[in-house]
Scaffold this motif. Sequence first.
Motif, short mmCIF file in Angstrom:
data_model
loop_
_atom_site.label_atom_id
_atom_site.label_comp_id
_atom_site.label_asym_id
_atom_site.label_seq_id
_atom_site.Cartn_x
_atom_site.Cartn_y
_atom_site.Cartn_z
N ASN A 21 0.83 -1.21 0.00
CA ASN A 21 0.00 0.00 0.00
C ASN A 21 0.86 1.26 0.00
OD1 ASN A 21 -2.38 -1.44 -0.05
ND2 ASN A 21 -2.63 -1.40 2.16
N TRP A 22 1.95 1.25 0.76
CA TRP A 22 2.86 2.39 0.78
C TRP A 22 3.42 2.63 -0.62
CZ3 TRP A 22 7.98 2.56 -0.62
CH2 TRP A 22 8.63 3.77 -0.39
N LEU A 23 3.86 1.55 -1.28
CA LEU A 23 4.43 1.68 -2.62
C LEU A 23 3.38 2.19 -3.60
CD1 LEU A 23 6.91 1.36 -4.40
CD2 LEU A 23 6.22 -1.02 -4.81
N ALA A 24 2.17 1.66 -3.53
CA ALA A 24 1.10 2.10 -4.42
C ALA A 24 0.83 3.60 -4.23
CB ALA A 24 -0.16 1.29 -4.16
N GLU A 25 0.76 4.04 -2.99
CA GLU A 25 0.52 5.46 -2.72
C GLU A 25 1.69 6.32 -3.18
OE1 GLU A 25 -0.44 5.90 1.42
OE2 GLU A 25 -2.17 4.55 1.25
N THR A 26 2.90 5.86 -2.92
CA THR A 26 4.10 6.62 -3.29
C THR A 26 4.20 6.81 -4.80
OG1 THR A 26 5.27 5.82 -1.33
CG2 THR A 26 6.63 6.66 -3.13
N LEU A 27 3.87 5.76 -5.54
CA LEU A 27 3.97 5.81 -7.01
C LEU A 27 2.66 6.27 -7.67
CD1 LEU A 27 5.88 2.49 -7.71
CD2 LEU A 27 6.83 4.78 -7.49
N ASP A 28 1.63 6.50 -6.85
CA ASP A 28 0.30 6.84 -7.36
C ASP A 28 -0.17 5.77 -8.36
OD1 ASP A 28 -2.03 8.38 -7.49
OD2 ASP A 28 -1.27 9.57 -9.17
N MET A 29 -0.06 4.52 -7.91
CA MET A 29 -0.45 3.36 -8.73
C MET A 29 -1.59 2.62 -8.03
SD MET A 29 1.79 3.16 -11.33
CE MET A 29 1.59 1.51 -11.90
N ASN A 30 -2.28 1.80 -8.78
CA ASN A 30 -3.35 0.96 -8.25
C ASN A 30 -2.76 -0.10 -7.32
OD1 ASN A 30 -5.12 -1.53 -8.35
ND2 ASN A 30 -6.45 -0.05 -9.36
N ARG A 31 -3.38 -0.32 -6.17
CA ARG A 31 -2.88 -1.32 -5.21
C ARG A 31 -2.88 -2.72 -5.80
NH1 ARG A 31 -6.07 -0.80 0.18
NH2 ARG A 31 -7.75 -0.87 -1.32
N ASN A 32 -3.85 -3.03 -6.65
CA ASN A 32 -3.90 -4.36 -7.27
C ASN A 32 -2.72 -4.58 -8.20
OD1 ASN A 32 -6.26 -5.18 -5.97
ND2 ASN A 32 -7.55 -4.23 -7.54
N THR A 33 -2.32 -3.54 -8.90
CA THR A 33 -1.16 -3.63 -9.79
C THR A 33 0.10 -3.92 -8.98
OG1 THR A 33 -2.16 -2.11 -11.38
CG2 THR A 33 0.24 -2.37 -11.48
N VAL A 46 10.20 -1.22 -17.39
CA VAL A 46 11.54 -0.82 -16.98
C VAL A 46 11.50 0.58 -16.35
CG1 VAL A 46 13.87 -0.27 -17.79
CG2 VAL A 46 12.70 -2.29 -18.66
N GLU A 47 10.74 1.47 -16.95
CA GLU A 47 10.62 2.83 -16.41
C GLU A 47 10.05 2.79 -14.99
OE1 GLU A 47 8.25 7.01 -17.29
OE2 GLU A 47 8.18 5.41 -18.78
N THR A 48 9.02 1.98 -14.79
CA THR A 48 8.42 1.87 -13.47
C THR A 48 9.36 1.20 -12.48
OG1 THR A 48 6.22 1.80 -14.46
CG2 THR A 48 6.41 1.01 -12.20
N LEU A 49 10.13 0.23 -12.96
CA LEU A 49 11.09 -0.45 -12.10
C LEU A 49 12.08 0.56 -11.52
CD1 LEU A 49 11.81 -3.44 -11.25
CD2 LEU A 49 13.63 -3.26 -12.94
N PHE A 50 12.51 1.52 -12.33
CA PHE A 50 13.43 2.55 -11.85
C PHE A 50 12.74 3.48 -10.85
CE2 PHE A 50 16.13 1.05 -15.20
CZ PHE A 50 17.41 1.29 -14.73
N LYS A 51 11.45 3.74 -11.05
CA LYS A 51 10.70 4.56 -10.09
C LYS A 51 10.56 3.83 -8.76
CE LYS A 51 8.02 7.12 -13.52
NZ LYS A 51 6.70 7.33 -14.11
N ILE A 52 10.33 2.52 -8.83
CA ILE A 52 10.25 1.71 -7.61
C ILE A 52 11.58 1.76 -6.87
CG2 ILE A 52 9.95 -0.63 -6.70
CD1 ILE A 52 8.11 -1.12 -9.19
N ALA A 53 12.66 1.58 -7.62
CA ALA A 53 14.00 1.60 -7.02
C ALA A 53 14.27 2.94 -6.35
CB ALA A 53 15.05 1.32 -8.09
N GLU A 54 13.88 4.01 -6.99
CA GLU A 54 14.08 5.35 -6.41
C GLU A 54 13.27 5.50 -5.13
OE1 GLU A 54 13.34 10.00 -7.61
OE2 GLU A 54 13.74 8.55 -9.21
N ALA A 55 12.03 5.04 -5.15
CA ALA A 55 11.17 5.15 -3.96
C ALA A 55 11.74 4.35 -2.80
CB ALA A 55 9.76 4.66 -4.29
N LEU A 56 12.35 3.21 -3.11
CA LEU A 56 12.90 2.33 -2.07
C LEU A 56 14.37 2.63 -1.77
CD1 LEU A 56 11.22 -1.01 -3.14
CD2 LEU A 56 10.74 0.33 -1.08
#
Length: 70
Positions: A21-33, A46-56
Amino acid sequence: MGDKVFNRIKAVLAEKGKTNNWLAETLDMNRNTVSKWCTNQMQPTVETLFKIAEALDVEARELLVLRKAK
């Protein structure tokens, strides 16, 4: 994709003490995704993977499962 594991998003979230849920909110993505990424039912772009890495605050490669050494 079956039972193959391609990413370590769930593991890295746990290591960082964060939730789906934290990741979904941080990336403004759907929780199911995000849930599908964490269970390897679906893979982020790949673009989203880099956004996830940045968030984490990790390198993108830390989110991927390494192939066996030859």
